[in-house]
Enzyme design. Structure first.
Site: not given
Ligand SMILES: CC(=O)SCCNC(=O)CCNC(=O)[C@H](O)C(C)(C)COP(=O)(O)OP(=O)(O)OC[C@H]1O[C@@H](n2cnc3c(N)ncnc32)[C@H](O)[C@@H]1OP(=O)(O)O
Length: 381
Positions: A155
Site C-alpha cells: 500500500c
Molecule cells: C492494501 C491494503 O490496504 S491492505 C488492507 C489494510 N487493511 C486495513 O486497513 C484493514 C483495517 N480494518 C478494517 O478495515 C476492518 O477491520 C474491516 C472492514 C476489515 C472489518 O471490520 P470490523 O468491524 O473490524 O469487522 P470484524 O472483522 O471484527 O467483524 C465484525 C462482525 O461482522 C461480521 N462480518 C464480517 N464480514 C462480514 C460481512 N461481509 N457481512 C456481514 N457481517 C460480516 C463478523 O463475522 C463479525 O461478527 P461477530 O461480531 O458476530 O463475530
C-alpha cells in the site's frame, strides 16, 4: 537540488460494482455451497457459510462501490474472480497499459513530452510477472528516455516511489521521473472470503516528480518525507515464484490461510491492522509535523491512504486533537474502495485544485508490511 511534484494522472476502469451487486453474488455462492455440502454440514464435519451484508460493509469500511476491470466474472457465483485473458508477448501487458493511460494524463497536464522523462518507476502491490520489469515496458510504450524499474512496498508503494524519485533526482540520475501505480487489486482478492470480499478495487495513478529546474511554475514543493516499516503478518499474501516448488503445499492450491482460505491471495486480520496501524501512522504524522515546524491543524488537507473510513477518521482525530472535517481528509474509498498504493494519490489528484500559493498538505500511505509513508507538500502557484 530540489524535487517537486509537477503533475498527477488517474485512470479509472469503466465498470463499477455496488455493494448490493457484490453481496447478491456472494450470497448466491454461499447458498449453493451450503446446499452442495449439506450432508457434511449436517454431520458437523463442515461449517455452513454465512451471508454477507451490504449495510455491514458500508458501516465497517465506508465502501459503497468499487471500479473493476472484469465485472461479470466477479459477480458470477460459479466463478467469483476476475477473468483477464492472457496476452501474447507481442501485446502490451495489461498492467503496462493501465500505467501508460495514467502516465499520459500526468504528462499532458503539464505539456511534458515523454522523451523528457528520464526514469519510470512502476510502484504497486501486485506486479504481473517476474521480468522484464513492467516499468521497462512502460518506458517503451511511452517513449521515455533513461531507465525504468519496478518496486513493491504494498500500500505504500506510491509514497516510497515518490521518495525514491526524489533520491534519483538528487543523485543526478534524472530530472524528470514518472512514478506509476497500476493496481489490479481485485485479482489478489478472495471473493469467496466474507471478511474481505468487499475490500478492493482496480485503478491506476501516476505522479510526475521533477527537478525544480525543469518543473512548471505551478507545482508542489516537497517539504519533507518520512518512510517507516515494521514487520507484521497481519496483512499477507503468499503468492510467489516458489509456490509451485513447495511439496507440502500442492503448488498453487495451498489451503493454509486464515479459516482454510487460500493464502496465495490477500488475507488479513482486519481488527489487528486497525489497532496497530492507527497509532503508528498518527505518531509518524505528528513527529514529522513537529520536525518541519508545521501545526497539523494548519495542514489544509491530508490525503490519507484509502482502506477504511473509520481508520482515517481516528488517525485524523489523533493528529488534530479534534474531529476532522471531511474537506480536510477527503474520502475516495466510498467510490473506489481500497486501491492499495493508488488510494492517497487518487485523493490528492481529485482534491487539490483549490490550493493557493503557500498552503500545505500531506500525502500519507499505510498498509501491508507494515509500511507507511508521509510526504509533506506546499503549493507553489
Ligand atoms: C492494501 C491494503 O490496504 S491492505 C488492507 C489494510 N487493511 C486495513 O486497513 C484493514 C483495517 N480494518 C478494517 O478495515 C476492518 O477491520 C474491516 C472492514 C476489515 C472489518 O471490520 P470490523 O468491524 O473490524 O469487522 P470484524 O472483522 O471484527 O467483524 C465484525 C462482525 O461482522 C461480521 N462480518 C464480517 N464480514 C462480514 C460481512 N461481509 N457481512 C456481514 N457481517 C460480516 C463478523 O463475522 C463479525 O461478527 P461477530 O461480531 O458476530 O463475530
Amino acid at each position: 537540488m530540489t524535487a517537486v511534484i509537477s503533475s498527477t494522472g488517474l485512470w479509472t476502469p469503466k465498470d463499477s460494482v455496488s455493494n448490493d451487486e457484490l453481496v447478491e453474488a456472494f450470497n448466491t455462492y454461499v447458498d449453493k455451497w451450503n446446499t452442495d455440502n449439506a450432508a457434511e454440514i449436517e454431520a458437523g464435519t463442515k461449517d455452513a457459510l454465512t451471508h454477507s451484508n451490504a449495510a455491514f460493509i458500508e458501516k465497517a469500511s465506508g465502501i459503497k462501490s468499487r471500479f473493476v476491470i472484469s465485472k461479470a466474472p466477479m459477480l458470477d457465483p460459479e466463478i467469483m474472480a476476475p477473468r483477464i485473458p492472457a496476452r501474447s508477448n507481442e501485446e502490451p501487458s495489461i498492467l503496462a497499459e493501465m500505467a501508460v493511460s495514467a502516465a499520459k494524463q500526468a504528462l499532458e497536464r503539464v505539456g511534458r513530452k515523454p522523451e523528457d522523462v528520464g526514469a519510470v518507476i512502476v510502484a504497486c502491490s501486485n506486479l504481473q510477472r517476474g521480468y522484464p520489469a513492467v516499468a521497462v515496458e512502460v518506458q517503451d510504450l511511452l517513449g521515455t528516455s533513461g531507465f525504468a524499474f519496478d518496486m513493491n512496498v504494498a500500500c505504500s508503494s506510491a509514497t516510497f516511489g515518490i521518495e525514491t524519485a526524489r533520491g534519483l533526482i538528487a543523485g543526478g540520475q534524472a530530472k524528470s521521473v514518472l512514478v506509476v501505480n497500476p493496481e489490479i487489486c481485485t485479482a489478489h482478492l478472495n471473493l469467496k472470503d466474507r471478511d474481505a470480499h468487499f475490500i478492493f478495487g482496480d485503478v491506476a495513478t501516476a505522479i510526475l516528480v521533477e527537478d525544480i529546474s525543469v518543473a512548471p511554475t505551478e507545482h508542489w514543493e516537497i517539504i519533507g518525507a518520512k518512510l517507516v516499516t515494521q514487520f507484521s503478518n497481519n496483512i499477507r499474501n503468499n503468492f510467489g515464484f516458489l509456490n509451485h516448488t513447495a511439496p507440502e503445499d500442492d503448488g498453487m492450491h495451498g489451503d493454509r490461510g486464515k479459516r482454510g482460505l487460500t493464502d496465495k491471495l490477500f488475507v488479513q486480520n482486519g481488527r489487528s491492522v486497525f489497532k496497530e496501524v492507527v497509532p503508528m501512522v498518527a505518531n509518524l504524522i505528528k513527529g514529522q509535523s513537529t520536525k518541519y515546524g508545521i501545526d497539523p491543524n494548519d495542514l489544509k488537507r491530508m490525503w490519507l491512504h484509502q482502506a477504511n473510513l473509520n481508520m482515517n477518521v481516528l488517525i485524523a482525530k489523533k493528529v488534530l486533537g479534534k474531529d476532522v472535517e471531511i474537506e480536510q481528509a477527503p474520502v475516495v474509498l466510498d467510490e473506489y474502495a481500497n486501491t492499495s498504493s493508488a488510494g492517497s494519490i487518487i485523493a490528492f489528484h481529485k482534491y487539490s485544485d483549490d490550493f493557493k500559493n503557500g498552503e500545505t498538505g500531506l500525502i500519507c500511505s499505510f498498509g501491508a508490511g507494515y509500511s507507511a509513508g508521509a510526504i509533506f507538500v506546499r503549493r507553489v502557484a
